[in-house]
Write a protein that holds these residues in place. Structure first.
Motif, PDB file in Angstrom:
ATOM      1  N   ALA A 147      39.394  43.247  39.213  1.00 36.21           N
ATOM      2  CA  ALA A 147      40.446  44.009  39.932  1.00 36.21           C
ATOM      3  C   ALA A 147      39.962  44.084  41.383  1.00 36.21           C
ATOM      4  N   SER A 148      38.759  44.388  41.750  1.00 37.94           N
ATOM      5  CA  SER A 148      38.123  43.994  42.966  1.00 37.94           C
ATOM      6  C   SER A 148      38.552  42.799  43.749  1.00 37.94           C
ATOM      7  N   MET A 149      38.204  41.802  43.005  1.00 36.79           N
ATOM      8  CA  MET A 149      38.594  40.374  43.530  1.00 36.79           C
ATOM      9  C   MET A 149      40.145  40.139  43.598  1.00 36.79           C
ATOM     10  N   PHE A 150      40.778  40.727  42.783  1.00 33.65           N
ATOM     11  CA  PHE A 150      42.238  40.534  42.915  1.00 33.65           C
ATOM     12  C   PHE A 150      42.760  41.073  44.085  1.00 33.65           C
ATOM     13  N   MET A 151      42.201  42.376  44.557  1.00 34.10           N
ATOM     14  CA  MET A 151      42.632  43.037  45.614  1.00 34.10           C
ATOM     15  C   MET A 151      42.255  42.113  46.917  1.00 34.10           C
ATOM     16  N   GLY A 152      41.126  41.507  46.768  1.00 33.87           N
ATOM     17  CA  GLY A 152      40.598  40.647  47.733  1.00 33.87           C
ATOM     18  C   GLY A 152      41.367  39.427  48.099  1.00 33.87           C
ATOM     19  N   LYS A 159      47.925  37.947  53.885  1.00 33.57           N
ATOM     20  CA  LYS A 159      47.737  37.953  55.261  1.00 33.57           C
ATOM     21  C   LYS A 159      47.944  36.661  56.253  1.00 33.57           C
ATOM     22  N   ASN A 160      47.034  35.573  55.669  1.00 34.59           N
ATOM     23  CA  ASN A 160      47.248  34.236  56.218  1.00 34.59           C
ATOM     24  C   ASN A 160      48.542  33.499  55.841  1.00 34.59           C
ATOM     25  N   TYR A 161      49.195  33.656  54.569  1.00 43.10           N
ATOM     26  CA  TYR A 161      50.309  33.279  54.329  1.00 43.10           C
ATOM     27  C   TYR A 161      51.480  33.628  55.459  1.00 43.10           C
ATOM     28  N   SER A 162      51.470  35.107  55.375  1.00 44.77           N
ATOM     29  CA  SER A 162      52.442  35.717  56.356  1.00 44.77           C
ATOM     30  C   SER A 162      52.460  34.931  57.697  1.00 44.77           C
ATOM     31  N   ILE A 163      51.268  34.760  58.237  1.00 46.83           N
ATOM     32  CA  ILE A 163      51.119  34.355  59.626  1.00 46.83           C
ATOM     33  C   ILE A 163      51.507  32.709  59.684  1.00 46.83           C
ATOM     34  N   ALA A 164      51.195  31.968  58.321  1.00 47.95           N
ATOM     35  CA  ALA A 164      52.017  30.742  58.170  1.00 47.95           C
ATOM     36  C   ALA A 164      53.194  30.348  58.319  1.00 47.95           C
ATOM     37  N   VAL A 165      53.696  31.259  57.396  1.00 50.29           N
ATOM     38  CA  VAL A 165      55.078  30.891  56.863  1.00 50.29           C
ATOM     39  C   VAL A 165      55.807  32.472  57.114  1.00 50.29           C
TER      40      VAL A 165
ATOM     41  N   PHE B 150      38.014  33.041  49.155  1.00 46.37           N
ATOM     42  CA  PHE B 150      36.812  33.154  49.079  1.00 46.37           C
ATOM     43  C   PHE B 150      36.463  34.402  50.199  1.00 46.37           C
ATOM     44  N   MET B 151      36.963  34.451  51.198  1.00 43.70           N
ATOM     45  CA  MET B 151      36.722  35.458  52.270  1.00 43.70           C
ATOM     46  C   MET B 151      37.341  36.680  51.410  1.00 43.70           C
ATOM     47  N   GLY B 152      38.228  36.734  50.815  1.00 45.83           N
ATOM     48  CA  GLY B 152      38.710  38.204  50.179  1.00 45.83           C
ATOM     49  C   GLY B 152      37.793  38.583  49.294  1.00 45.83           C
ATOM     50  N   ILE B 153      37.516  37.435  48.312  1.00 50.09           N
ATOM     51  CA  ILE B 153      36.634  37.963  47.149  1.00 50.09           C
ATOM     52  C   ILE B 153      35.263  38.405  47.764  1.00 50.09           C
ATOM     53  N   LEU B 154      34.679  37.773  48.857  1.00 50.55           N
ATOM     54  CA  LEU B 154      33.469  38.176  49.384  1.00 50.55           C
ATOM     55  C   LEU B 154      33.428  39.600  49.829  1.00 50.55           C
ATOM     56  N   SER B 155      34.566  39.931  50.767  1.00 46.87           N
ATOM     57  CA  SER B 155      34.534  41.151  51.463  1.00 46.87           C
ATOM     58  C   SER B 155      34.791  42.189  50.523  1.00 46.87           C
ATOM     59  N   HIS B 156      35.585  42.165  49.449  1.00 42.31           N
ATOM     60  CA  HIS B 156      35.788  43.191  48.822  1.00 42.31           C
ATOM     61  C   HIS B 156      34.658  43.312  47.674  1.00 42.31           C
ATOM     62  N   MET B 157      34.157  42.132  47.032  1.00 42.80           N
ATOM     63  CA  MET B 157      33.076  42.634  46.295  1.00 42.80           C
ATOM     64  C   MET B 157      31.833  43.006  47.061  1.00 42.80           C
ATOM     65  N   VAL B 174      25.977  39.315  45.590  1.00 42.92           N
ATOM     66  CA  VAL B 174      27.399  39.054  45.937  1.00 42.92           C
ATOM     67  C   VAL B 174      27.698  37.701  46.274  1.00 42.92           C
ATOM     68  N   VAL B 175      27.124  36.975  47.187  1.00 48.88           N
ATOM     69  CA  VAL B 175      27.573  35.659  47.637  1.00 48.88           C
ATOM     70  C   VAL B 175      27.289  34.861  46.533  1.00 48.88           C
ATOM     71  N   ARG B 176      26.197  34.955  45.723  1.00 43.94           N
ATOM     72  CA  ARG B 176      26.005  33.791  44.416  1.00 43.94           C
ATOM     73  C   ARG B 176      27.191  34.177  43.533  1.00 43.94           C
ATOM     74  N   TYR B 177      27.480  35.465  43.233  1.00 42.03           N
ATOM     75  CA  TYR B 177      28.680  35.724  42.376  1.00 42.03           C
ATOM     76  C   TYR B 177      30.056  35.005  42.900  1.00 42.03           C
ATOM     77  N   SER B 178      30.370  35.269  44.141  1.00 42.07           N
ATOM     78  CA  SER B 178      31.765  34.838  45.034  1.00 42.07           C
ATOM     79  C   SER B 178      31.620  33.374  44.699  1.00 42.07           C
ATOM     80  N   VAL B 179      30.600  32.565  45.017  1.00 41.36           N
ATOM     81  CA  VAL B 179      30.517  31.123  45.140  1.00 41.36           C
ATOM     82  C   VAL B 179      30.620  30.616  43.768  1.00 41.36           C
ATOM     83  N   ASN B 180      30.247  31.209  42.730  1.00 37.61           N
ATOM     84  CA  ASN B 180      30.476  30.756  41.203  1.00 37.61           C
ATOM     85  C   ASN B 180      31.988  30.734  41.270  1.00 37.61           C
ATOM     86  N   ARG B 181      32.411  31.978  41.383  1.00 36.48           N
ATOM     87  CA  ARG B 181      33.601  32.190  41.021  1.00 36.48           C
ATOM     88  C   ARG B 181      34.682  31.153  42.080  1.00 36.48           C
ATOM     89  N   ILE B 182      34.345  31.052  43.099  1.00 31.96           N
ATOM     90  CA  ILE B 182      35.510  30.108  44.106  1.00 31.96           C
ATOM     91  C   ILE B 182      35.163  28.735  43.527  1.00 31.96           C
TER      92      ILE B 182
END
Lengths: 296, 296
Positions: A147-152, A159-165, B150-157, B174-182
């Motif tokens: 859930a936390s990752m999904f939010m992120g 945010k990025n997609y809205s800037i791009a397109v 990755f930015m999103g996952i990292l910051s939220h987690m 958290v960094v290691r977890y996020s890297v594994n996910r990405i």
DNA sequence: GAGAGATTGTACCGATTGTCTAATTTGATA
DNA sequence: TATCAAATTAGACAATCGGTACAATCTCTC
């Protein structure tokens, strides 16, 4: 009376969307909604209070519409979930909520911060529970992480997609993309078994966590009872007793105690000569700060 | 002189960490660093300028240390990347940078906003390029998406995990977890072929991308030259020529053209009878919108 | 129509950012 | 060492903002 207050909220909302919260002065709001300063401070004790009132109405509306989408539907149907997410993001967009949130998130007002924190916590919890319904009980241990990752993922990609397109379908595309990703992640983490956040944390974070504590309830009851004493014999002091009872009920029973209301009631009580500067009142304030607002 | 200015920045930084940016008044900074108000406004034109100066020094330091970790190492070694991320997050933490960022992100100062936007764009680009080095050229089409996720996952987690667990190893875990996910996500998206953000967008976003383009420079030069024509013989029209030259210089040479300045100059020029509603002016405006603001 | 409560208009306070200036200090050069 | 321009100082000042206070006025109900 009530609709007048709502009218002010509505006008202020419009100004916040146009100019931002900080950039909107109280005088702007007064001019735009055609009320006097005294009236404003009769409705709201500060500009931040107005913002909280605005957030509250928007939250409620969002929760209502979001839940209506589920009526008579299969909670495990992921298409319904996608519709719910799109609805929420669309409301965020049209109300400029994300901007307002960010603008306010680091404000100096402790009450406002708490309010926002509780709001984002609630949406995390909601997301977690939806995930449980969709992906199954057996995936539970990983679903708070997800859930936390999904939010992120969602917020950053949007945010990025809205800037791009500049596309009216941005929300639709990003939600679907994010859902596809998180579905695969859930498969993957439940295989690898990696976990960071235990779902039990939700209970610890919940404002109810402390409240379910027996000691908390007893202590609060004792303090309130003590404060009510001077009024119990006097029939004319019904109001004070009611106010104290209100605080008790609000703290014990309400899922999210409305801190701003409690503060307001405390202020009123403090004006009472029999309570003013008494040890009991100070104890009550300290207690609330410590156990409910998690301060000091 | 220079070290004195740096000293002020350092003292202000300390105050920002302790009390936050908004909550620190200029007077606080004056008292704490022992300078007079005049001196402050001699160094910085506003509190926001000071913040930009602070960010700049911190950015530079971070980039330097982050790049030093790569010297003599294999750029595709993911362990090095992890070390780099940990370093950056650790610096964020110790300098309270995330809080400062959020606090300022929605400020009313256009220049400050631009500055922050560029900063986060730069780190996205850096992340993308590191991913290319680590996960291979063949994954390129998906790596901008993944950098963003990755930015999103990292910051939220990191945010949620830090709230949940007070551990000095939070960043590490958290960094290691996020890297594994990405890493798994990259595998997955390159199989499914789903893509939202084309990596070419980085060039479009980049301040230098369009500007290094020969065609861009020539076209702009032609347009400006055309507009200057009516004024070149008239000595009294020096101002208009200067304004047009300013736009040209600003767009070509300035790393980040100050759009608000350009807009203002355009407005002034449009009031000029000889330019008002001419095809040339419209062409210039359209050109700027298209190639600089990426609009329409 | 009397009275209570809501509303108004306005003066005021304290804090803040930013400008301006006259006086003083500093530091490089002759 | 003497000079002089630049840097620095201290503080007055204006403008804006959030918030308080209060007397006057309006509105609605009984």
């Amino acid at each position: 009376m009530k609709d007048r207050k709502q009218h002010v909220i509505k006008m202020a909302h419009q100004l916040f969307i146009d100019k931002g919260f900080q950039a909107t002065s109280i005088q702007d709001i007064l001019d735009y909604s055609g009320i006097a300063k005294g009236t404003f401070y009769n409705y709201f004790s500060s500009k931040n209070e107005l913002l909280i009132a605005l957030f509250t109405t928007l939250y409620k509306q969002m929760e209502k519409e979001r839940n209506e989408l589920l009526i008579g539907q299969d909670p495990s149907d992921i298409e319904i979930f996608i519709k719910q997410m799109e609805l929420q993001l669309e409301m965020n967009r049209s109300n400029n909520l994300t901007a307002l949130f960010e603008e306010v998130y680091v404000s100096n007002d402790e009450e406002l911060k708490q309010f926002i924190k509780i709001g984002s916590f609630k949406s995390l919890r909601w997301l977690y529970e939806r995930f449980v319904a969709i992906f199954g009980e057996d995936k539970k241990p990983y679903l708070l992480d997800c859930a936390s990752m999904f939010m992120g993922i969602l917020s950053h990609m949007l945010k990025n997609y809205s800037i791009a397109v500049k596309s009216p379908h941005a929300i639709h595309l990003v939600v679907r993309y994010s859902v596809n990703r998180i579905a695969k992640i859930i498969e993957e983490v439940s295989q690898s078994g990696e976990q960071l956040l235990e779902p039990e944390l939700l209970d610890a974070w919940s404002p109810n966590g402390k409240k379910n504590n027996q000691a908390f309830q007893q202590a609060l009851h004792r303090i309130i009872l003590n404060l009510k004493k001077p009024f119990t014999q006097n029939i004319g002091s019904k109001k004070q007793v009611e106010l104290l009872d209100f605080i008790y009920e609000e703290l014990i029973n309400r899922q999210e105690p409305r801190l701003y209301l409690i503060d307001s009631v405390l202020d009123t009580l403090k004006k009472e000569p029999q309570l003013k500067r008494t040890a009991g009142m100070q104890k009550l304030e300290k207690f609330i700060n410590e156990y409910v607002k998690n301060e000091k």
